[in-house]
Write an enzyme that holds these catalytic residues in place. Structure first.
Site, PDB file in Angstrom:
ATOM      1  N   GLY A 202      49.294  45.780  48.098  1.00  0.00           N
ATOM      2  CA  GLY A 202      51.338  45.801  47.814  1.00  0.00           C
ATOM      3  C   GLY A 202      51.473  44.374  47.254  1.00  0.00           C
ATOM      4  O   GLY A 202      50.494  43.436  46.360  1.00  0.00           O
TER       5      GLY A 202
ATOM      6  N   ASN B 255      46.795  30.735  38.041  1.00  0.00           N
ATOM      7  CA  ASN B 255      45.931  32.216  38.112  1.00  0.00           C
ATOM      8  C   ASN B 255      45.256  32.271  39.266  1.00  0.00           C
ATOM      9  O   ASN B 255      45.295  33.538  40.003  1.00  0.00           O
ATOM     10  CB  ASN B 255      44.149  31.233  37.210  1.00  0.00           C
ATOM     11  CG  ASN B 255      44.241  31.621  35.676  1.00  0.00           C
ATOM     12  OD1 ASN B 255      45.320  32.560  35.145  1.00  0.00           O
ATOM     13  ND2 ASN B 255      43.179  30.366  34.891  1.00  0.00           N
TER      14      ASN B 255
ATOM     15  N   GLY C 154      50.897  43.339  41.360  1.00  0.00           N
ATOM     16  CA  GLY C 154      51.940  41.974  41.572  1.00  0.00           C
ATOM     17  C   GLY C 154      51.836  40.843  41.283  1.00  0.00           C
ATOM     18  O   GLY C 154      52.243  39.286  41.079  1.00  0.00           O
ATOM     19  N   ALA C 155      50.117  40.674  40.850  1.00  0.00           N
ATOM     20  CA  ALA C 155      49.143  38.939  40.483  1.00  0.00           C
ATOM     21  C   ALA C 155      49.776  39.113  38.815  1.00  0.00           C
ATOM     22  O   ALA C 155      50.405  37.941  38.974  1.00  0.00           O
ATOM     23  CB  ALA C 155      47.751  39.573  39.685  1.00  0.00           C
ATOM     24  N   GLY C 156      50.463  39.962  38.109  1.00  0.00           N
ATOM     25  CA  GLY C 156      51.205  38.990  37.196  1.00  0.00           C
ATOM     26  C   GLY C 156      52.154  38.795  37.573  1.00  0.00           C
ATOM     27  O   GLY C 156      53.148  37.593  36.540  1.00  0.00           O
ATOM     28  N   ASP C 157      53.286  39.289  38.558  1.00  0.00           N
ATOM     29  CA  ASP C 157      54.330  38.749  38.768  1.00  0.00           C
ATOM     30  C   ASP C 157      54.149  37.024  39.515  1.00  0.00           C
ATOM     31  O   ASP C 157      54.666  36.345  39.470  1.00  0.00           O
ATOM     32  CB  ASP C 157      54.920  39.210  39.768  1.00  0.00           C
ATOM     33  CG  ASP C 157      55.449  40.478  38.699  1.00  0.00           C
ATOM     34  OD1 ASP C 157      55.494  41.222  38.098  1.00  0.00           O
ATOM     35  OD2 ASP C 157      55.355  41.308  39.610  1.00  0.00           O
TER      36      ASP C 157
HETATM   37  P1  ATP Z   1      50.032  43.133  36.997  1.00  0.00           P
HETATM   38  O1  ATP Z   1      48.910  43.600  37.050  1.00  0.00           O
HETATM   39  O2  ATP Z   1      51.254  42.771  38.488  1.00  0.00           O
HETATM   40  O3  ATP Z   1      50.840  44.234  36.302  1.00  0.00           O
HETATM   41  P2  ATP Z   1      48.824  41.213  34.538  1.00  0.00           P
HETATM   42  O4  ATP Z   1      48.349  42.569  34.036  1.00  0.00           O
HETATM   43  O5  ATP Z   1      49.615  40.453  33.383  1.00  0.00           O
HETATM   44  O6  ATP Z   1      50.337  42.295  35.845  1.00  0.00           O
HETATM   45  P3  ATP Z   1      46.837  40.194  35.189  1.00  0.00           P
HETATM   46  O7  ATP Z   1      46.021  40.240  34.376  1.00  0.00           O
HETATM   47  O8  ATP Z   1      45.810  41.842  36.545  1.00  0.00           O
HETATM   48  O9  ATP Z   1      48.011  40.111  35.016  1.00  0.00           O
HETATM   49  O10 ATP Z   1      46.535  39.008  36.822  1.00  0.00           O
HETATM   50  C1  ATP Z   1      47.323  38.385  36.041  1.00  0.00           C
HETATM   51  C2  ATP Z   1      46.801  36.910  36.507  1.00  0.00           C
HETATM   52  O11 ATP Z   1      46.056  36.809  37.838  1.00  0.00           O
HETATM   53  C3  ATP Z   1      45.110  36.963  35.957  1.00  0.00           C
HETATM   54  O12 ATP Z   1      45.711  36.042  34.099  1.00  0.00           O
HETATM   55  C4  ATP Z   1      44.688  36.031  36.560  1.00  0.00           C
HETATM   56  O13 ATP Z   1      44.696  34.903  36.517  1.00  0.00           O
HETATM   57  C5  ATP Z   1      44.666  36.389  38.094  1.00  0.00           C
HETATM   58  N1  ATP Z   1      44.229  37.435  38.473  1.00  0.00           N
HETATM   59  C6  ATP Z   1      44.322  38.556  38.562  1.00  0.00           C
HETATM   60  N2  ATP Z   1      43.694  39.382  39.207  1.00  0.00           N
HETATM   61  C7  ATP Z   1      42.535  38.887  39.359  1.00  0.00           C
HETATM   62  C8  ATP Z   1      41.060  38.911  39.772  1.00  0.00           C
HETATM   63  N3  ATP Z   1      40.637  40.102  40.078  1.00  0.00           N
HETATM   64  N4  ATP Z   1      40.633  37.552  40.071  1.00  0.00           N
HETATM   65  C9  ATP Z   1      40.824  36.827  39.658  1.00  0.00           C
HETATM   66  N5  ATP Z   1      42.317  36.463  39.705  1.00  0.00           N
HETATM   67  C10 ATP Z   1      42.687  37.451  39.037  1.00  0.00           C
END
Ligand code: ATP
Length: 319
Positions: free
Chosen positions: A301, A290, A256-259
């Site tokens: 989750g 971010n 969900g971080a990307g979302d």
């Molecule tokens: P998902 O993991 O949801 O499939 P994704 O690969 O697009 O999607 P990430 O790159 O993992 O997403 O995370 C999206 C954004 O969330 C990152 O660009 C960052 O800003 C933030 N983020 C994710 N994980 C972390 C972390 N461990 N520490 C700090 N920021 C994070």
């Protein structure tokens, strides 16, 4: 209008109660509602923004549970329809020992794949300031046609189109088909967000250098983003580009971080569309996004970890 309409799948992930085991070894599973487009809508609403989700659910207990989750989170569900004959999609998800997620889907077909163009809530689509979507809804008819039609309706009515392909290789007949279909709607988008993995999948090059990212750029784009996990992200517009580091947090589960990142950025953009032309404003919005992604990565989750504005500001003020 500041409405974000997010289109696509909403489903239930079944996640092992024990970490680091295979699906076969898992002693039990917990339900984790998700589906990237639904997560994005809830991310917007959790931050106090206006959001709607458009898609199809099974007319079953899981489908009704998911619609209730949208409403409880303040997401407009007037573009949600129910299929009497097909089930709500399920996915069994496990975190492998190497940290990668493994998916096993139950879609044979599931209700989300059966949305038709006739079932679209045209009035709602026409009210969208941003229309957001992924690529899972492009895989099979009739949903594929409904997706393409919804993009047309929203764009004609003046919405910005936002695209996060959200690659799930296991759902496509082949890698080639995934690449071709994901790129088939590339040129229509205004805002595109890819992960590092998707960048490599689409370009065939394992690098996040600008010249590689620019292979995905189109002259009609307003914003292209590459998320880099704990490293934050890179952004590209016609006039400027840059990188914004994320916040240091204790990572527990990045689901969900990307979302969260996309939803929060879209919320900022509909509130102030001039952010797309103003580098300082855009960087501020990306910092906020971010922080949203970072917070989401600190909890298990997707939906329960999406932050409120208070939580985001707390992290930004006290990194
Ligand atoms: P998902 O993991 O949801 O499939 P994704 O690969 O697009 O999607 P990430 O790159 O993992 O997403 O995370 C999206 C954004 O969330 C990152 O660009 C960052 O800003 C933030 N983020 C994710 N994980 C972390 C972390 N461990 N520490 C700090 N920021 C994070």
């Amino acid at each position: 209008g500041e409405l974000v309409v997010s289109f696509g799948e909403m489903l239930i992930d079944f996640v092992p109660t024990l970490a680091g085991v295979s699906l076969a070894e898992a002693p039990a599973f917990v339900k984790a509602p998700g589906g990237a487009p639904a997560n994005v809508a809830i991310a917007v609403a959790r931050l106090g923004g206006k959001a709607a989700f458009a898609g199809k659910l099974g007319d079953d207990e899981f489908g009704r549970m998911l619609a209730a989750i949208l409403r409880e989170n303040g997401v407009d569900d007037s573009a949600v329809v129910f299929d009497a004959g097909a089930r709500t999609a399920l996915a069994f998800v496990t975190l492998r020992a190497d940290g990668e997620r493994e998916f096993m889907f139950y879609r044979n077909p599931s209700a989300d794949m059966l949305l038709t163009a006739d079932e679209l809530n045209v009035d709602l689509l026409k009210r969208a300031a941003v229309f957001h979507y992924g690529s899972i809804s492009l895989i099979a008819e009739p949903c594929r046609s409904a997706h393409l039609r919804a993009m047309e309706i929203a764009k004609e009515a003046g919405a910005l189109l936002s695209y996060d392909p959200n690659l799930r290789e296991a759902l496509w007949p082949s890698r080639e088909e995934a690449r071709t279909k994901i790129l088939s709607i590339w040129d229509q988008a205004d805002i595109v967000k890819v992960s590092e993995v998707e960048l490599e999948f689409l370009t065939g090059i394992n690098s996040v250098e600008d010249d590689v990212v620019m292979k995905l750029w189109r002259p009609t784009f307003k914003l292209l983003l590459v998320t880099l996990g704990d490293q934050g992200c890179k952004y590209y517009t016609t006039d400027f580009r840059g990188a914004v580091p994320s916040y240091k947090v204790e990572q527990v589960d990045t689901t969900g971080a990307g979302d969260a990142f996309v939803g929060s950025l879209l919320k900022k953009i509909v509130q102030d569309p001039s952010s797309l032309q103003d580098q300082k404003k855009l960087e501020e919005a990306i910092k906020f996004a971010n922080a949203c992604g970072a917070i989401t990565a600190t909890k298990k989750g997707a939906i329960p970890s999406l932050p409120t504005e208070t939580e985001v500001l707390r992290l930004m003020e006290n990194p």
